[in-house]
Motif scaffolding. Structure first.
Motif, PDB file in Angstrom:
ATOM      1  N   LEU A  26     -16.154  59.493  42.388  1.00  0.00           N
ATOM      2  CA  LEU A  26     -14.726  59.501  42.128  1.00  0.00           C
ATOM      3  C   LEU A  26     -13.941  59.053  43.353  1.00  0.00           C
ATOM      4  O   LEU A  26     -12.996  58.264  43.247  1.00  0.00           O
ATOM      5  CB  LEU A  26     -14.284  60.895  41.689  1.00  0.00           C
ATOM      6  CG  LEU A  26     -12.831  61.090  41.303  1.00  0.00           C
ATOM      7  CD1 LEU A  26     -12.493  60.246  40.098  1.00  0.00           C
ATOM      8  CD2 LEU A  26     -12.560  62.545  41.027  1.00  0.00           C
ATOM      9  N   GLN A  30     -11.902  57.192  34.823  1.00  0.00           N
ATOM     10  CA  GLN A  30     -11.807  58.144  33.714  1.00  0.00           C
ATOM     11  C   GLN A  30     -13.165  58.784  33.424  1.00  0.00           C
ATOM     12  O   GLN A  30     -13.251  59.969  33.150  1.00  0.00           O
ATOM     13  CB  GLN A  30     -11.274  57.444  32.463  1.00  0.00           C
ATOM     14  CG  GLN A  30     -11.057  58.364  31.288  1.00  0.00           C
ATOM     15  CD  GLN A  30      -9.972  59.378  31.537  1.00  0.00           C
ATOM     16  OE1 GLN A  30      -8.953  59.045  32.103  1.00  0.00           O
ATOM     17  NE2 GLN A  30     -10.204  60.604  31.123  1.00  0.00           N
ATOM     18  N   THR A  84     -21.185  57.616  39.465  1.00  0.00           N
ATOM     19  CA  THR A  84     -20.698  58.161  38.194  1.00  0.00           C
ATOM     20  C   THR A  84     -21.821  58.226  37.178  1.00  0.00           C
ATOM     21  O   THR A  84     -21.967  59.218  36.456  1.00  0.00           O
ATOM     22  CB  THR A  84     -19.541  57.300  37.658  1.00  0.00           C
ATOM     23  OG1 THR A  84     -18.507  57.249  38.640  1.00  0.00           O
ATOM     24  CG2 THR A  84     -18.982  57.857  36.374  1.00  0.00           C
ATOM     25  N   SER A  87     -15.525  59.343  35.564  1.00  0.00           N
ATOM     26  CA  SER A  87     -15.788  60.306  36.645  1.00  0.00           C
ATOM     27  C   SER A  87     -15.058  61.617  36.401  1.00  0.00           C
ATOM     28  O   SER A  87     -15.627  62.698  36.563  1.00  0.00           O
ATOM     29  CB  SER A  87     -15.358  59.731  37.988  1.00  0.00           C
ATOM     30  OG  SER A  87     -16.142  58.643  38.350  1.00  0.00           O
ATOM     31  N   THR A  88     -13.787  61.538  36.010  1.00  0.00           N
ATOM     32  CA  THR A  88     -13.040  62.780  35.782  1.00  0.00           C
ATOM     33  C   THR A  88     -13.553  63.526  34.560  1.00  0.00           C
ATOM     34  O   THR A  88     -13.605  64.762  34.565  1.00  0.00           O
ATOM     35  CB  THR A  88     -11.534  62.493  35.638  1.00  0.00           C
ATOM     36  OG1 THR A  88     -11.332  61.548  34.598  1.00  0.00           O
ATOM     37  CG2 THR A  88     -10.957  61.957  36.933  1.00  0.00           C
ATOM     38  N   ASN A  89     -13.965  62.810  33.510  1.00  0.00           N
ATOM     39  CA  ASN A  89     -14.540  63.478  32.341  1.00  0.00           C
ATOM     40  C   ASN A  89     -15.853  64.173  32.693  1.00  0.00           C
ATOM     41  O   ASN A  89     -16.139  65.270  32.218  1.00  0.00           O
ATOM     42  CB  ASN A  89     -14.769  62.481  31.210  1.00  0.00           C
ATOM     43  CG  ASN A  89     -13.488  62.011  30.584  1.00  0.00           C
ATOM     44  OD1 ASN A  89     -12.424  62.562  30.811  1.00  0.00           O
ATOM     45  ND2 ASN A  89     -13.572  60.948  29.807  1.00  0.00           N
TER      46      ASN A  89
END
Length: 172
Positions: free
Chosen positions: A101, A139, A43, A141-143
């Motif tokens: 992720l 979170q 990440t 990673s998704t951002n």
């Protein structure tokens, strides 16, 4: 040499190691990474690629503004080449962040399953407890994926705009 109660293998280790020691590591090993550490490293590398992409995009914008202010025309090949290199940086960032992720999700699932199988009155194992840092890593990673995806979308839109502006209408 003073006897500090440690084994000779531990006394030979360098003093400036930044990696933590594993509690279950053998005497001749230095350290090990937990699965959540691996996901956090991936990440972090994805976030670094996002910063690099942002700086490249800012450099393209400032060069184009400087050329326009000086009355020079920016070449189409330079713009397309710069945008394609920025897209490649973002695709690398997407790939690395996806690996992080998947590692984060795997770690969260395994910790959740481990916590569900423990006896209700047993002491929790140190590596098996779910902590808020695991969720924040997910979170992050998704951002980061969203940032890379939006950068790829806008770079493709800009490439289309550059190609449309330089296309000459056919005489027929």
């Amino acid at each position: 040499m003073r006897n500090t109660g440690s084994t000779p293998a531990e006394q030979q280790q360098p003093a400036l190691l930044l990696l933590p020691r594993c509690p279950h590591a053998k005497a001749n090993t230095v350290s090990c990474l937990q699965p959540s550490d691996v996901s956090r490293w991936f990440t972090l590398v994805g976030i670094v690629f996002s910063f690099i992409s942002t700086f490249v995009a800012h450099g393209i914008l400032s060069l184009a503004r400087r050329a326009i202010n000086q009355g020079r025309q920016v070449s189409r090949s330079f713009l397309v080449q710069s945008l394609v290199s920025n897209v490649n940086i973002n695709l690398l960032g997407i790939g690395i962040t996806l690996v992080g992720l998947q590692a984060s999700v795997g770690t969260l699932v395994s910790k959740t399953m481990l916590a569900a199988t423990n006896a209700p009155y047993a002491a929790p194992s140190p590596g098996g407890t779910l902590i808020s840092l695991d969720v924040f890593s997910l979170q992050a990673s998704t951002n980061t994926l969203l940032a890379h995806f939006l950068s790829v979308v806008f770079a493709n839109w800009l490439i289309g705009a550059v190609n449309k502006a330089t296309a000459k209408p056919s005489p027929y």
